[in-house]
Each structure stands twice: as structure tokens, then as C-alpha cells.
Design a protein around this motif. Structure first.
Motif, mmCIF file in Angstrom:
data_model
loop_
_atom_site.group_PDB
_atom_site.id
_atom_site.type_symbol
_atom_site.label_atom_id
_atom_site.label_comp_id
_atom_site.label_asym_id
_atom_site.label_seq_id
_atom_site.Cartn_x
_atom_site.Cartn_y
_atom_site.Cartn_z
ATOM 1 N N SER A 371 0.913 -1.500 0.352
ATOM 2 C CA SER A 371 -0.175 -0.247 0.099
ATOM 3 C C SER A 371 0.696 1.099 0.099
ATOM 4 N N ILE A 372 0.094 2.534 -0.442
ATOM 5 C CA ILE A 372 0.825 3.925 -0.308
ATOM 6 C C ILE A 372 0.015 4.843 0.782
ATOM 7 N N THR A 373 0.388 5.823 1.344
ATOM 8 C CA THR A 373 -0.812 6.814 2.288
ATOM 9 C C THR A 373 -0.308 7.589 1.910
ATOM 10 N N ASN A 374 -1.162 8.385 1.326
ATOM 11 C CA ASN A 374 -0.263 9.872 0.464
ATOM 12 C C ASN A 374 -0.542 11.262 1.718
ATOM 13 N N ILE A 375 0.221 11.045 2.673
ATOM 14 C CA ILE A 375 -0.206 11.700 4.178
ATOM 15 C C ILE A 375 0.506 13.531 3.536
ATOM 16 N N GLY A 376 1.061 13.545 2.890
ATOM 17 C CA GLY A 376 1.288 14.649 1.786
ATOM 18 C C GLY A 376 0.595 15.704 1.591
ATOM 19 N N VAL A 377 -0.836 15.351 1.339
ATOM 20 C CA VAL A 377 -1.937 15.965 0.934
ATOM 21 C C VAL A 377 -2.681 16.831 2.604
ATOM 22 N N PHE A 378 -2.076 17.050 3.147
ATOM 23 C CA PHE A 378 -3.018 17.263 4.692
ATOM 24 C C PHE A 378 -1.620 18.433 4.646
ATOM 25 N N GLY A 379 -0.630 18.053 4.546
ATOM 26 C CA GLY A 379 0.489 18.667 5.163
ATOM 27 C C GLY A 379 1.689 18.882 5.739
#
Length: 454
Positions: A371-379
């Protein structure tokens, strides 16, 4: 004739579902396989098809009710079968004069996405692709528990406790004997919550629970708000606890200059081949992960505790963590490694739109391999992701920042992000995890490096 429809197992041994809304009302005439309700399992919101053609006689549950598998949810008034024998149907009580026969069909629609079995066909009518295989009807699964003791076969008196494979695995991981765990599910089924409560992981004992009424909203003067734990949130919590206490997590970080990747994205967006296709840093990161897995297959594997085997997958079902109004879900793109960049980008867009709409199916949520989790979209720059249960690794993408960075012997402003890789240390050694992370970083730092890897 009155027929009841009991809530079926909607996949993977789920024991309950919440009725979100009814699409029909008492008195409505419905056709076979018509959508009659929208329900939320522990994994997804799905539509429930009608098992009969007839008239809605009674709705046994109201929207918002959490119903156990096997309980009646709706009754239908249907025409008597043509050419049916005047004798009482199997499993039904004899009817007195002026009374109707209440009968639960032996074959009901057993999984969302499959319609009811068409009479005489012996197989369900498909409505959508990629759903898991049908399961046995509820009556078959619970018949042994409902049958009087004197009629039970002798060999069934010493059977193992009723539970699902994930629950048995959790019990083994916690060192529990399932025979000692009381089951609260249908027919005495032992649920994950039963195991966790028995092991002391379910929080405070029920005797210590507050006797104050539960508040599900905020009113003037209230000092706290209480929300029932159910649905996706309940499943996510149980899955994360299982993962955190089962798989020994290790996390590594790598900060890379992704300016070349962003420049590539800009060029692709202006190309004819990618016209109308949404491209983001996640698109390139997903492709980088797929390429790096070919060089580091240990990260695309699973620990099979029951068979004492390491299962290495020769395909990649790429999971993408999605924050939805109903909680965190991780739908996956099946055989993502076989998709070219254009199709991968389209699949990522479709996955996100479906998740936001709350229409992700149980099939989309099962079978993931990494899996990938894109936490960058939350800064957020970096974190320590928790593994999706059954997977060996998860990659976190941080926010892209404009920072001073060493570039060609000088300091320049560059686009930089941090990668966070968590992996199961039973399956992945530090060297393997490091090489995988370095490969992903190398591709994002210089996309041309792909030519040296494939």
C-alpha cells in the motif's frame, strides 16, 4: 405466500451490517435483483438486491440499525410457485386454514454484486464484475447450531469453535484457546471483538461503563460528545490493533529531490497521450513502487501463520489509503503492475472518486499486496505508517516542499519530499527494505534511472 429475507454474509466472514437506507417502502412492488437497501459493512457501503419478485410486506429494521448476519430484515409477499406441490415446503410450518406460509428460501442472494439465484438455473445472476465468490446461505451455516441436540450427528459433538480464519489467527497470535472464548455472533460465532475482549484489549469492562445516555451530537451545555464505534471505523480500529501487535514494524525515511519528477509531470500533462488524464506526484510514486518491487520482491509478500509459509506474490494489487467521510479505507488496484502509466493514472483517479462517494466494494478492499498512503496532501512531511493487515510494506508520501538543497555543487531551491517506508521485519530484512526505498527514491529523483532497472 410470505417469505423472509435474512441479512446475508456480505463477504469475508463479516458478522453484522448497518442499514443505511431503504430504497423501498411497505407496499412497493419489487422485481428480482432490484436494489432494496443500502447497507454498510465493516469495510464498505454496498447495495443489497432483492431475492424475490413480489410486494414488500414488512421492513423489520430501521435505517441506522446494526443487524447481525442471519436476522430477518424484510418480508415479501410473493405468488405461489407455479406447479408447486400442495404439500408444505421443506423447512416451513404447516399453515392452518386462512393462514399464509412463512418460508425462508434455501438460496438467497448471498453476496452483494450477485443477484438471487434464478429458479432452475442453479447459479446467481451477475450484476458487477470482480466480486468475491458467493458464500453459502445463512440457513446452511447456522443449521447445526439451531438443530436440537438429540438430532445432532455424533461426529459433530466435538467440533472446533465456530469462527472465521482471521479470528482464529488473531487468537493464535494472542496465545488464546478459542474453546475458552464465548461467542456472541450468530449461532455462537466467535467474533474478533470477542477475542479482543477476552484478551483484555477491548477497553474497560462493561461493568465500568458509564450509565449516562450516549450522546451522538453536540447540544448547548454538553461537555462531551459520544459517537458509537461501528462500520468502517470499527473495522479500521480492529485491523490496526491486529497489525500493530502482530507484525513487528520497522520504519525508514528517505528525503529526495523530486524536481525532475515534477518537471516530467508538467511535460506529460501537455502531451497528447495524457490529454484529459489527471497526473499527480502520487501517479509517479505508484509507478516507482511497482518498478522497485520487481527488484525487491520480499516487500510484495505475506506471512501465512497457519501454514507456516511466506507467500510471495507474482502480481501487485496496489492499495491506496483513502480518507473518506466514513473513515479510512484502503482499496486496491488489481494487477497494477500490468498497467501502463496512462491506465494506472486513470485507475488512481477512479479509485479516489469511488472512495469519496462511499461506493468502494468489499472486493476492492480485499486482496491488497502493498500500500501507499499519501500524507503529503495534509501538509505532513513524514510519519510511521501502520501496515495494512496481511501486507509486508506500506510507503508514506510526504508533502512536496520548496527547500534549499545541494544541486550540482551549489545550494539551490528544489522541490523535496520525504518517503516513509514501514515494513514487516519478519518478511523484510533491513537491507531489503533499504534497497527498495532507495530504488523508489532514485526513480523519483531522476525518472531516467528506470532505464537501468527494467
Amino acid at each position: 405466500m410470505i417469505k423472509e429475507f435474512r441479512l446475508p454474509d456480505l463477504g469475508e466472514g463479516l458478522t453484522e451490517s448497518e442499514i443505511l437506507s431503504w430504497k423501498v417502502a411497505v407496499g412497493d412492488t419489487v422485481s428480482l435483483n432490484q436494489v432494496i437497501a443500502e447497507v454498510e459493512t465493516a469495510k464498505a457501503v454496498v447495495e443489497l438486491p432483492s431475492p424475490f419478485a413480489g410486494v414488500i410486506k414488512e421492513l423489520h429494521e430501521q435505517p441506522g440499525s446494526v443487524v447481525e448476519v442471519g436476522k430477518p430484515i424484510v418480508s415479501f409477499e410473493v405468488a405461489d410457485d407455479a406447479g408447486a406441490s400442495p404439500s408444505t415446503p421443506s423447512g416451513a410450518l404447516p399453515a392452518k386454514a386462512g393462514e399464509s406460509v412463512v418460508e425462508t428460501p434455501k438460496r438467497e442472494p448471498n453476496l452483494v454484486g450477485y443477484g438471487a439465484v434464478v429458479e432452475g438455473s442453479g447459479r446467481p445472476a451477475r450484476r458487477r464484475r470482480n466480486f468475491a465468490p458467493a458464500v453459502e446461505p445463512v440457513e446452511t451455516q447456522t443449521a447445526a447450531a439451531a438443530e436440537p441436540a438429540e438430532t445432532q450427528p455424533a461426529e459433530n459433538t466435538v467440533e472446533r469453535p465456530r469462527s472465521t480464519p482471521p479470528v482464529r489467527k488473531l487468537a493464535r497470535d494472542l496465545g488464546l484457546d478459542l474453546a475458552r472464548v464465548p461467542g456472541t455472533g450468530p449461532g455462537g460465532l466467535i467474533t474478533r471483538e470477542d477475542v479482543q475482549e477476552f484478551a483484555g484489549h477491548a477497553g474497560e469492562p462493561a461493568t465500568q461503563a458509564s450509565e449516562e445516555p450516549v450522546s451522538t451530537g453536540t447540544r448547548p451545555g454538553e461537555r462531551e460528545t459520544r459517537t458509537p464505534i461501528k462500520g468502517v471505523r470499527k473495522h479500521t480500529a480492529a485491523a490496526m490493533v491486529q497489525s500493530a501487535f502482530t507484525a513487528p514494524h520497522a520504519t525508514e525515511f528517505l528525503t529526495v529531490d523530486v524536481t525532475p519528477s515534477l518537471e516530467l509531470l508538467a511535460r506529460l500533462k501537455n502531451s497528447r497521450e495524457f490529454a484529459g488524464i489527471k497526473l499527480t506526484p502520487l501517479t509517479l510514486a505508484a509507478k516507482a513502487v511497482l518498478i522497485a518491487l520487481h527488484r525487491n520482491p520480499a516487500l510484495n509478500s505475506r506471512w501465512d501463520e497457519e501454514n507456516q509459509e511466506i507467500v510471495t506474490f507474482n502480481y501487485v494489487n496496489l492499495g491506496i489509503a483513502a480518507a473518506t467521510p466514513r473513515g479510512l479505507t484502503v482499496p486496491n488496484i488489481k494487477d497494477a503492475d500490468a498497467l501502463p502509466l496512462t491506465q494506472l493514472a486513470q485507475a488512481l483517479t477512479a479509485l479516489a472518486e469511488t472512495a469519496r462517494a462511499g461506493k468502494t466494494t468489499p472486493a476492492d478492499l480485499s486482496g491488497g499486496t502493498i500500500s501507499i498512503t499519501n500524507i503529503g496532501v495534509f501538509g505532513i512531511d513524514a510519519g510511521t505508517p501502520i501496515l495494512n493487515p496481511g501486507e509486508a510494506a506500506i510507503l508514506g508520501l510526504g508533502a512536496v516542499r520548496t527547500l534549499p538543497w545541494e544541486y550540482r555543487g551549489e545550494v539551490a531551491l528544489r522541490q523535496v519530499l520525504t518517503l516513509s517506508l514501514s515494513f514487516d521485519h519478519r518478511l523484510v530484512d533491513g537491507e531489503q527494505g533499504s534497497r527498495f526505498l532507495a530504488d523508489v527514491g532514485a526513480i523519483l529523483a531522476e525518472p531516467g534511472m528506470v532505464l537501468t532497472m527494467v
